[in-house]
Design a protein around this motif. Structure first.
Motif, PDB file in Angstrom:
ATOM      1  N   SER A 627       0.836  -1.200   0.000  1.00 56.87           N
ATOM      2  CA  SER A 627       0.000   0.000   0.000  1.00 56.87           C
ATOM      3  C   SER A 627       0.868   1.247   0.000  1.00 56.87           C
ATOM      4  N   VAL A 628       0.341   2.296  -0.614  1.00 56.92           N
ATOM      5  CA  VAL A 628       1.004   3.604  -0.660  1.00 56.92           C
ATOM      6  C   VAL A 628      -0.008   4.633  -0.198  1.00 56.92           C
ATOM      7  N   GLY A 629       0.401   5.489   0.758  1.00 65.83           N
ATOM      8  CA  GLY A 629      -0.533   6.457   1.293  1.00 65.83           C
ATOM      9  C   GLY A 629       0.059   7.837   1.429  1.00 65.83           C
ATOM     10  N   PHE A 630      -0.815   8.833   1.486  1.00 64.02           N
ATOM     11  CA  PHE A 630      -0.423  10.218   1.681  1.00 64.02           C
ATOM     12  C   PHE A 630      -1.350  10.840   2.726  1.00 64.02           C
ATOM     13  N   ASN A 631      -0.760  11.563   3.683  1.00 67.46           N
ATOM     14  CA  ASN A 631      -1.535  12.212   4.733  1.00 67.46           C
ATOM     15  C   ASN A 631      -1.175  13.688   4.807  1.00 67.46           C
ATOM     16  N   TYR A 632      -2.193  14.497   5.038  1.00 65.88           N
ATOM     17  CA  TYR A 632      -1.978  15.936   5.227  1.00 65.88           C
ATOM     18  C   TYR A 632      -2.759  16.366   6.451  1.00 65.88           C
ATOM     19  N   GLU A 633      -2.093  17.047   7.360  1.00 61.31           N
ATOM     20  CA  GLU A 633      -2.772  17.575   8.538  1.00 61.31           C
ATOM     21  C   GLU A 633      -2.217  18.946   8.868  1.00 61.31           C
ATOM     22  N   LYS A 634      -3.123  19.905   8.981  1.00 62.68           N
ATOM     23  CA  LYS A 634      -2.746  21.251   9.384  1.00 62.68           C
ATOM     24  C   LYS A 634      -3.893  21.836  10.184  1.00 62.68           C
ATOM     25  N   ASN A 635      -3.539  22.309  11.371  1.00 61.44           N
ATOM     26  CA  ASN A 635      -4.530  22.877  12.276  1.00 61.44           C
ATOM     27  C   ASN A 635      -5.647  21.870  12.528  1.00 61.44           C
ATOM     28  N   SER A 636      -6.828  22.115  12.005  1.00 62.55           N
ATOM     29  CA  SER A 636      -7.965  21.254  12.334  1.00 62.55           C
ATOM     30  C   SER A 636      -8.392  20.347  11.183  1.00 62.55           C
ATOM     31  N   ILE A 637      -7.594  20.291  10.107  1.00 65.87           N
ATOM     32  CA  ILE A 637      -7.971  19.493   8.938  1.00 65.87           C
ATOM     33  C   ILE A 637      -7.017  18.319   8.775  1.00 65.87           C
ATOM     34  N   TYR A 638      -7.576  17.130   8.575  1.00 64.13           N
ATOM     35  CA  TYR A 638      -6.786  15.959   8.212  1.00 64.13           C
ATOM     36  C   TYR A 638      -7.358  15.367   6.927  1.00 64.13           C
ATOM     37  N   PHE A 678     -10.162   6.659   1.488  1.00 68.06           N
ATOM     38  CA  PHE A 678     -10.047   8.120   1.567  1.00 68.06           C
ATOM     39  C   PHE A 678     -10.765   8.605   2.812  1.00 68.06           C
ATOM     40  N   LEU A 679     -10.170   9.578   3.503  1.00 69.69           N
ATOM     41  CA  LEU A 679     -10.785  10.142   4.707  1.00 69.69           C
ATOM     42  C   LEU A 679     -10.453  11.620   4.790  1.00 69.69           C
ATOM     43  N   ILE A 680     -11.475  12.437   5.058  1.00 69.68           N
ATOM     44  CA  ILE A 680     -11.267  13.847   5.378  1.00 69.68           C
ATOM     45  C   ILE A 680     -11.952  14.106   6.710  1.00 69.68           C
ATOM     46  N   ASN A 681     -11.224  14.738   7.624  1.00 65.85           N
ATOM     47  CA  ASN A 681     -11.696  14.929   8.991  1.00 65.85           C
ATOM     48  C   ASN A 681     -11.444  16.379   9.417  1.00 65.85           C
ATOM     49  N   LYS A 682     -12.504  17.076   9.771  1.00 57.73           N
ATOM     50  CA  LYS A 682     -12.420  18.445  10.278  1.00 57.73           C
ATOM     51  C   LYS A 682     -12.752  18.390  11.768  1.00 57.73           C
ATOM     52  N   LYS A 683     -11.882  18.955  12.609  1.00 56.25           N
ATOM     53  CA  LYS A 683     -12.079  18.821  14.047  1.00 56.25           C
ATOM     54  C   LYS A 683     -11.531  20.024  14.793  1.00 56.25           C
ATOM     55  N   ASN A 684     -12.098  20.256  15.980  1.00 52.60           N
ATOM     56  CA  ASN A 684     -11.522  21.175  16.952  1.00 52.60           C
ATOM     57  C   ASN A 684     -11.876  20.643  18.332  1.00 52.60           C
ATOM     58  N   ASN A 685     -11.778  21.481  19.351  1.00 42.36           N
ATOM     59  CA  ASN A 685     -12.002  20.992  20.710  1.00 42.36           C
ATOM     60  C   ASN A 685     -13.447  20.585  20.958  1.00 42.36           C
ATOM     61  N   ASN A 686     -14.387  21.144  20.199  1.00 47.49           N
ATOM     62  CA  ASN A 686     -15.800  20.898  20.478  1.00 47.49           C
ATOM     63  C   ASN A 686     -16.480  19.952  19.493  1.00 47.49           C
ATOM     64  N   TYR A 687     -15.950  19.812  18.303  1.00 43.60           N
ATOM     65  CA  TYR A 687     -16.644  18.962  17.348  1.00 43.60           C
ATOM     66  C   TYR A 687     -15.648  18.271  16.425  1.00 43.60           C
ATOM     67  N   SER A 688     -16.149  17.219  15.790  1.00 47.65           N
ATOM     68  CA  SER A 688     -15.380  16.507  14.766  1.00 47.65           C
ATOM     69  C   SER A 688     -16.370  15.980  13.744  1.00 47.65           C
ATOM     70  N   THR A 689     -16.087  16.207  12.487  1.00 51.88           N
ATOM     71  CA  THR A 689     -16.927  15.683  11.419  1.00 51.88           C
ATOM     72  C   THR A 689     -16.038  15.073  10.349  1.00 51.88           C
ATOM     73  N   TRP A 690     -16.478  13.996   9.749  1.00 48.26           N
ATOM     74  CA  TRP A 690     -15.628  13.305   8.780  1.00 48.26           C
ATOM     75  C   TRP A 690     -16.451  12.633   7.691  1.00 48.26           C
TER      76      TRP A 690
END
Length: 844
Positions: A627-638, A678-690
């Protein structure tokens, strides 16, 4: 001018005289401690013992008190010497040179625990590492010692030993991440709190930190892992988890390093492992360490709390079961840990139980009886489990652990017709396992772990029908013994070597006995596997690489001997700021599988039975995966994407759950899978949605079946999940929708060609295998938790959830059979309907 000069001289002389007098007075009020102690001996007619090296450099201002005890305590306070009263006349002052220290270390981003940080006492050749909670303790440390704390990827910290004194409350320190040119990608919050993704691609679940997921009101281990891309249960059970298109028996499930052959209660609807005592779970889909054998699809490694000093208690109930768990320290070196759970289904028929019962028994002997006749039914169903663990720290460097787990599913069923004729059925499924381990840290760089276990799985079913004229007995037994030795050596700050040996001996019995017509079958087998493994682990800020191999010598005592070499690779590299790439690969094999040889096996409830490879009718199953994968995470976005290819050889139609013309033929073949996650995840201290999406192209290849290539029984092409959770103060809520395309099945031919009446018994003529598909699957779930305090000591949680809130009837499976009237009957398995649940928990 001359007069002013004289005035200045007189002023300086006066100031100098006053300074000399003051200094003389101060000097006269301070005495050498030795002199003062001698004065006290003469004054109070006592004797005081002391070491000259402890007192020669000390001075003291005499006390104005006239009480001897007060004076001696005053001296101890001023000099930090320890006072000991030997008798009414004899006293001693001594200098305490060592102390006990402790502390807890977390990272400074999400305050996750740091497991394995090195704690080193400089110039003393003393060291240890933090445990799974980030805590450490050391005894007999010099007061003036310097403590060095380091962990790869974090800045090194130094402390004076007195700052970490064990007489003080536990201090928590935050380690700062160390950056060199590129920022390290660390996904510390993944979908919800308590889930995080490691750089090696594995996902770690910390149950004590677990937040909330749609449809769940507790961190059920095997339900939670299904929230991850590429992991799904095609029939809504935890005992049939499919990872990247593989069957459930291709998952290696470990509890405390013990291989488990049973994983579910309620015949698969509930995880059999207490989620509140299970401290952490690591899920690996590819790039597995060569320390692990078996499990060609995944490794699910569960661990309970391993810290002797922890003390806790919790209990709760929901609409299916009640449980309690605790850990009690016995001494400062030992502790005992317990958990127990039992269903309440045999005396409370809750709505949750009724939904579970309908789902479980819809295609069983219990549900398939003729409803037109007058029948009196009595059913008794319950389950329970129990775990225990003993923890003993022989020294700070040698830790001994013993673990035990027992789980049981029991079903008793009786029916009586109008003629007072009775049929009896009972099923008993249980797993008993125990093991022990010894972890030793011999030097700062070298450590070992020895682990041994014994696990036993028993599945027994009995049916007495036709007023005791016909009896059926079925048994499936697994007995396995294992021994594993691991060594770890830190060659440099960046390079670690892991080597070891593992021995596994597995014996399996399959027994069937029918009295009318007479039939008996008893199959026994034993396989012994010797394995050696080696791995090199290299880690810098930008690169984490792991490469190794496992060499297996496998022998079936009666039939074969075989060597298998399994290389493993796991590379993760920071390509740019916030962006990293991974390359994972592995060869794996396994010698145990589950077959489904009759649709009504074990009352039609637990149809799977474990068998051993014999390299004749069933070969050793092997797999290759890349398998080959790529991940990006900055601040609240993965954002993560991973493409994979998996090829599995040595499968049989008996192990894949065929329900068509190829069900009993036992052809040997393979399957291969190409997929993207594939996964996209938006999160902060109060919520997370993906939003997650998985594409699988999963095909069988059987040279003796026409056509040779056709869709896998688990070829679910498209899977989409959209979910969110929200936290507000003590309230948590999670909602989500799951969609997947229908899995394949095989239909009969059209019209008169569907049934072959010239064969005996009549059989169905099928179309090409898996040429049809079930309708698409859609399910919406919701759950909510509310945390509150009963008192300063006790905390409580109320929870509620609804599975399939839209009450959509999803078809999970469809197959066909011939009735006694020579007609084709369609049999369908339907998903859970709208299923509410509620829970209450208390802990401290």
């Amino acid at each position: 001018m001359l007069k002013n000069k004289y005035l200045k001289v007189i002023f300086y002389c006066f100031f100098f005289a006053i300074s000399c007098v003051a200094n003389a007075q101060e000097s006269s009020s301070t005495l050498p401690l030795t002199t003062y102690l001698q004065q006290l001996e003469e004054q109070f007619n006592i004797r005081i013992s002391f070491a000259n090296k402890d007192t020669d450099t000390l001075t003291i201002t005499p006390s104005t008190d006239n009480n001897l005890e007060s004076i001696l305590n005053y001296i101890a306070k001023k000099t930090s010497l320890t006072l000991t009263k030997l008798s009414q006349r004899y006293y001693a002052f001594s200098k305490e040179n060592t102390i006990s220290i402790h502390a807890k270390f977390l990272d400074n981003f999400e305050q996750n625990t740091i497991n394995g940080a090195t704690i080193e006492v400089l110039e003393q050749n003393i060291a240890t590492v933090t445990d799974s909670t980030g805590y450490f303790t050391l005894n007999n440390i010099p007061k003036d010692a310097i403590i060095k704390v380091r962990f790869i990827g974090y800045k090194t910290m130094h402390f004076n030993a007195t700052e970490l004194n064990k007489n003080k409350p536990v201090n928590t320190f935050l380690l700062k991440q160390h950056y060199v040119q590129l920022k390290e990608v660390v996904i510390s919050k993944f979908l919800t709190t308590g889930l995080r993704k490691s750089k090696d691609g594995s996902v770690i679940l910390n149950t004590s930190d677990f937040g909330i997921l749609p449809g769940l009101i507790e961190p059920d281990v095997l339900q939670t892992v299904q929230a991850l891309p590429g992991i799904k249960s095609s029939n809504e059970t935890v005992s049939d988890i499919n990872v990247r298109g593989g069957t459930n028996d291709q998952n290696l499930v470990l509890w405390e390093d013990i291989k488990m052959y049973q994983s579910g209660h309620f015949f698969g609807l509930i995880s059999a492992f207490n989620p509140y005592l299970t401290n952490s779970v690591t899920i690996t889909k590819n790039g597995t360490s060569p320390q692990y054998g078996d499990g060609i699809s995944s490794v699910i490694d569960m661990r309970t709390n391993n810290n002797v000093n922890d003390s806790f208690f919790g209990a709760g109930f929901n609409m299916i079961s009640a449980d309690a768990y605790t850990q009690v320290p016995i001494t400062n070196k030992g502790a005992l840990q317990f958990s127990a759970r039992r269903s309440i289904t045999d005396f409370l028929n809750s709505p949750t139980y009724n939904r579970y019962f309908d789902k479980t028994f819809q295609d069983s002997d219990i549900e398939n009886n003729d409803r037109d006749t007058e029948i009196t039914r009595r059913e008794d169903f319950y389950f329970y489990d129990f775990t225990a663990k003993a923890l003993y720290d022989i020294t700070n460097k040698h830790k001994l652990r013993f673990s035990f787990i027992y789980m049981n599913n029991v079903l008793n069923y009786e029916e009586t017709n109008a003629n007072n004729e009775s049929n009896f059925s009972n099923l008993d499924q249980k797993n008993t396992s125990f093991g022990g381990s010894l972890e030793s840290k011999w030097t700062n760089k070298f450590s070992t772990k020895i682990n041994a276990y014994r696990t036993s799985y028993n599945l027994n079913a009995n049916e007495v029908a036709n007023n005791q004229e016909q009896q059926l007995q079925q048994t499936n037994k697994v007995l396995e013994n294992g021994l594993k030795v691991n060594t770890k050596y830190q060659l440099t700050d960046n390079i670690k070597l892991i080597n070891g040996y593992q021995l596994i001996e597995t014996g399996i019995i399959n027994f069937t006995n029918v009295t009318q017509p007479p039939y008996k079958k008893n199959i026994k087998g034993v396989i012994r596997a010797h394995s050696i493994f080696s791995e090199i682990d290299y880690q810098t800020i930008k690169l984490k690489a792991r490469a190794g191999a496992r060499v297996n010598y496998i022998e079936n005592i009666n039939t074969f001997k075989r060597w298998i070499v399994e290389p493993r690779l796991n590379i993760n590299y920071n390509v740019a700021t916030n962006f990293n790439a991974s390359l994972l690969g592995e060869f794996k094999s396994q010698t145990t599988n589950q077959i489904i040889d009759l649709e009504q096996n074990f009352l039609g409830v637990e149809k799977r039975r474990w068998i051993l490879a014999d390299e004749d009718e069933l070969p050793i199953t092997t797999s290759k995966q890349l398998s080959v994968g790529f991940n990006y995470e900055k601040n609240s976005i993965y954002i993560g994407i991973e493409g994979f290819y998996k090829n599995v050889k040595g499968i049989s139609t008996l192990t894949q759950g065929f329900q068509n013309q190829d069900q009993f033929n036992g052809e040997i073949g393979k399957y291969n899978i190409k997929g993207i996650e594939f996964l996209i995840n938006k999160k902060n201290n109060n919520y997370s949605t993906w939003l997650s999406y998985t594409y699988n192209l999963n095909n069988y290849v059987f040279k003796d079946i026409t056509p040779n290539t056709f869709p896998n029984n688990l070829d679910i092409r498209h899977t989409i999940t959209f979910a969110a959770n929200y936290n507000y103060k003590n309230f948590k809520i999670g909602v989500g929708v799951n969609y997947n395309s229908g899995k394949p099945y095989t239909e009969p031919e059209e019209g008169n060609n569907a049934l072959d009446l010239f064969s005996f018994p009549a059989k169905i003529n099928y179309k090409d295998p898996n040429s049809s598909r079930l309708p698409n699957y859609v399910r919406a779930d919701i759950s909510a938790l509310y945390n509150f305090k009963i008192s300063k000591k006790y905390k409580a949680t109320l929870g509620t959830s609804i599975l399939n809130i839209l009450n959509k009837e999803n078809i999970l499976n469809r197959y066909y059979r011939v009735t006694n009237d020579n007609e084709i009957e369609t049999v369908e398995s339907v998903s859970l309907g709208i299923t509410p649940n509620a829970s209450f928990r208390i802990n401290f």
